[in-house]
Design a protein around this motif. Structure first.
Motif, PDB file in Angstrom:
ATOM      1  N   ASP A  32       0.822  -1.201   0.000  1.00 21.72           N
ATOM      2  CA  ASP A  32       0.000   0.000   0.000  1.00 21.72           C
ATOM      3  C   ASP A  32       0.859   1.255   0.000  1.00 21.72           C
ATOM      4  O   ASP A  32       0.577   2.223  -0.722  1.00 21.72           O
TER       5      ASP A  32
ATOM      6  N   GLN B  68      -7.008   3.924   8.831  1.00 15.40           N
ATOM      7  CA  GLN B  68      -8.044   3.313   7.986  1.00 15.40           C
ATOM      8  C   GLN B  68      -8.897   2.319   8.769  1.00 15.40           C
ATOM      9  O   GLN B  68     -10.115   2.249   8.559  1.00 15.40           O
TER      10      GLN B  68
ATOM     11  N   TYR C 127     -10.364  -0.039   0.437  1.00 17.04           N
ATOM     12  CA  TYR C 127      -8.912  -0.075   0.224  1.00 17.04           C
ATOM     13  C   TYR C 127      -8.527  -1.483  -0.242  1.00 17.04           C
ATOM     14  O   TYR C 127      -8.210  -2.353   0.580  1.00 17.04           O
TER      15      TYR C 127
END
Length: 333
Positions: free
Chosen positions: A104, A171, A242
């Motif tokens: 990521d 997140q 995500y």
């Protein structure tokens, strides 16, 4: 007569110099020796940028450094760092040649997003992915914390400045309806986090690393460790927003846990400076994936060349791609 001979000689020399120039007598073109992944020049030294000593990157990096040194003849050392995000910046600043990072974070870096907003990193290429990086929300039984919701108002470490763990923490809190403003945020390395939990200075810590993680194992020697779960519905919500996340579990028995704990993971990967030669990166890639039996860390068992192109997310270096092509390795569809 003498004047005519001189003019003829001068004309011949001019023609000769033009021919030599056209043939590249003065040096190679970008196609011949320079350009991305084309330089034939080997560095004398290389650094593998890892993470803190309490994580997984550093011990793996030490083993990889020895393997690469032996295979390439380039003296290679593992260096402790603030991990993923810091490593991307260090590659940009020419402070290292090879680096561990999360998939990521590599994507954020090459796209100029989140912590790299306005600071796009354009000189990294992938070697390949290695193993799942498990997001572990670590606390102890005596803290009373059993869920992500219980973190509200607590002192929680989200990782060292420059690490990818902070983005993971933000997140995950987000899908539970929380933000960093809802916790007493601490920016500590894995080792510092564990010491903080031991000393009672913090209540919990996000640790993004391969399991078992050395710092958390150390904590389990003296405390009843609790890994806070990320439930399946929240994991699905996170993955939908995500896509670089995947469902994962911390297995029963890890850190003396009585049962497995559901959570999520990203992938650990290796990247290199884009301008390292194709031959050198081929040798680096081949040496690592074909000498995993020399790596003593338990995580080595999860590293397989056939999985190295899965979830990469950024462009693969031509030298690494050459190795995968030879082996017939392709990304899973």
């Amino acid at each position: 007569m003498k004047k005519r001979k001189f003019l003829l000689f001068s004309a011949l020399m001019l023609v000769l110099s033009m021919v030599l120039a056209a043939c590249g007598g003065g040096g190679g073109s970008d196609e011949e020796g320079g350009g991305e992944g084309k330089s034939e020049e080997k560095p004398k030294y290389m650094s593998i940028l890892t993470g803190g000593t309490g994580g997984t990157y550093f011990p793996l990096g030490g083993s990889f450094a020895k393997i690469v040194s032996d295979a390439t003849g380039v003296s290679t050392n593992a260096e402790t760092t603030g991990a993923s995000a810091e490593n991307m910046q260090s590659i940009k600043d020419n402070k290292g040649e090879i680096a561990f990072t999360q998939t990521d974070i590599a994507s954020y870096a090459t796209e100029g997003k989140l912590m790299f907003d306005g600071n796009k990193i354009d000189n990294i290429k992938a070697i390949g992915t290695l193993y799942p990086e498990t997001i572990q929300i670590v606390t102890t039984e005596k803290s009373g914390i059993k869920s992500v919701a219980d973190l509200k108002g607590k002192k929680v470490s989200i990782g060292a400045p420059g690490s990818g763990t902070a983005a993971n923490a933000e997140q995950i809190l987000e899908v539970y309806g929380l933000s960093l403003d809802d916790i007493e945020k601490q920016d500590l390395s894995f080792d510092e986090s564990v010491n903080g939990i031991k000393d009672g200075n913090i209540d919990a810590a996000f640790v993004t690393a391969g399991t078992p993680t050395a710092a958390v194992e150390e904590l389990s020697a003296t405390e009843k460790v609790v890994i806070v779960p990320v439930e399946a519905d929240k994991a699905e919500e996170l993955i939908e927003k995500y896509p670089y996340y995947a469902k994962e579990v911390v297995p029963s028995g890890t850190y003396k846990l009585d049962s497995e704990v559901p959570t999520v993971a990203v992938l650990a990967m290796l990247v290199v400076k884009a301008d390292l030669s194709e031959d050198l990166v081929y040798d680096i890639t081949k040496s690592i994936f074909e000498n995993l039996d020399q790596v003593t860390h338990a995580k080595a068992k999860q590293i397989k060349p056939e999985n190295a192109l899965n979830g990469v997310g950024i462009e693969v270096h031509p030298g690494a791609q050459k190795y995968y092509d030879e082996k017939g390795i392709k990304a899973a569809e």
